[in-house]
Design a protein around this motif. Structure first.
Motif: not given
Length: 263
Positions: A198-222
């Motif tokens: 790995p010599l180079r990387c490009v990151d694209s960062v954004s804020a999102r409303i979590p999906t149902q899968e993400q909310h469950a797996l990450l045990k997110l507060p409301p």
């Protein structure tokens, strides 16, 4: 508190707006751990009822930012600010392969900051038709198969990130990466051994409303958003060899990038 004109454009319930202002003060360090948030004082400051203030503080308690004061005779006890759990991570320091015998770079970086970091592998599978944005990032045809490795990252035993890593199958076929087990030193180390450092990387960062899968797996507060980092890793001749599609708990993560002036 926001001005009257600003309030008219914010359609969130009042307790969510109060919680948002207090959350910002706590996470920014304007209000320090151990500080008492008096219910009566908050009522006066935000010109609202004790019930609304309690709703706002309930939100912050669920996020682990405040707790009720102990040993108080008040009918509605005041709250005290806790040491917040938001960690500053530096993604640029996790690109290089791990040194021999050492854990993944991101684990090492987290541990330097006193964070007990770990990961749990969820699944390893071949995907015959990857998501279109993944295929484009890897420079593949829509029908070109890829390998998917997904895992949960934890900070101090609390779910903090969900990572879906994609690799061109022609590179990793027949290697340890296709097996349902952790790869010693991480996937970057194995790719380097295969001739794709790995010599180079490009990151694209954004804020999102979590999906149902993400909310469950990450045990997110409301009502807690996630940070989504879409990373494309390039090797020799600028060939894309890896894509990370990662979502991180918004109340636990802060990403920090360092830049120097280009000459």
């Amino acid at each position: 508190m926001s001005t009257t004109s600003e309030q008219t454009t914010d359609r969130r319930p009042l307790h969510e707006r109060v919680a948002a202002d207090l959350r910002d003060e706590i996470l920014s360090g304007a209000v320090l751990p151990g500080a008492v948030l008096p219910t009566a004082g908050l009522q006066q400051r935000f010109a609202t009822s004790s019930a609304t203030v309690e709703q706002a503080l309930d939100v912050l308690r669920e996020e682990g930012l405040v707790t009720r004061c102990a040993d108080t005779a008040e009918a509605v006890p005041d709250s005290v600010v806790l040491e917040h759990r938001q960690r500053t991570m530096r993604p640029s320091r996790s690109l290089a392969p791990a040194d021999p015998g050492q854990p993944f770079r991101w684990v090492t970086e987290a541990r330097k900051r006193g964070v007990r970091a770990n990961c749990a592998l969820l699944e390893v599978k071949q995907v015959p038709r990857p998501p279109a944005h993944v295929a484009r990032a890897l420079g593949l045809d829509a029908a070109a198969p890829v390998l998917l490795r997904s895992q949960i990252l934890t900070f101090d035993d609390e779910p903090a990130g969900l990572v879906k890593a994609y690799f061109p199958l022609d590179i990793v076929r027949g290697t340890a990466m296709t097996e349902h087990r952790k790869v010693r030193g991480g996937t970057s180390t194995l790719l380097a051994r295969l001739g794709y450092p790995p010599l180079r990387c490009v990151d694209s960062v954004s804020a999102r409303i979590p999906t149902q899968e993400q909310h469950a797996l990450l045990k997110l507060p409301p009502n807690v958003p996630v940070l989504r980092t879409f990373r494309v890793v390039y090797s020799d001749h600028d060939r894309p060899v890896e894509v990370h599609d990662t979502v991180e708990s918004g109340h636990l993560y802060e990403l920090q990038y360092e830049f120097t002036q280009a000459l």
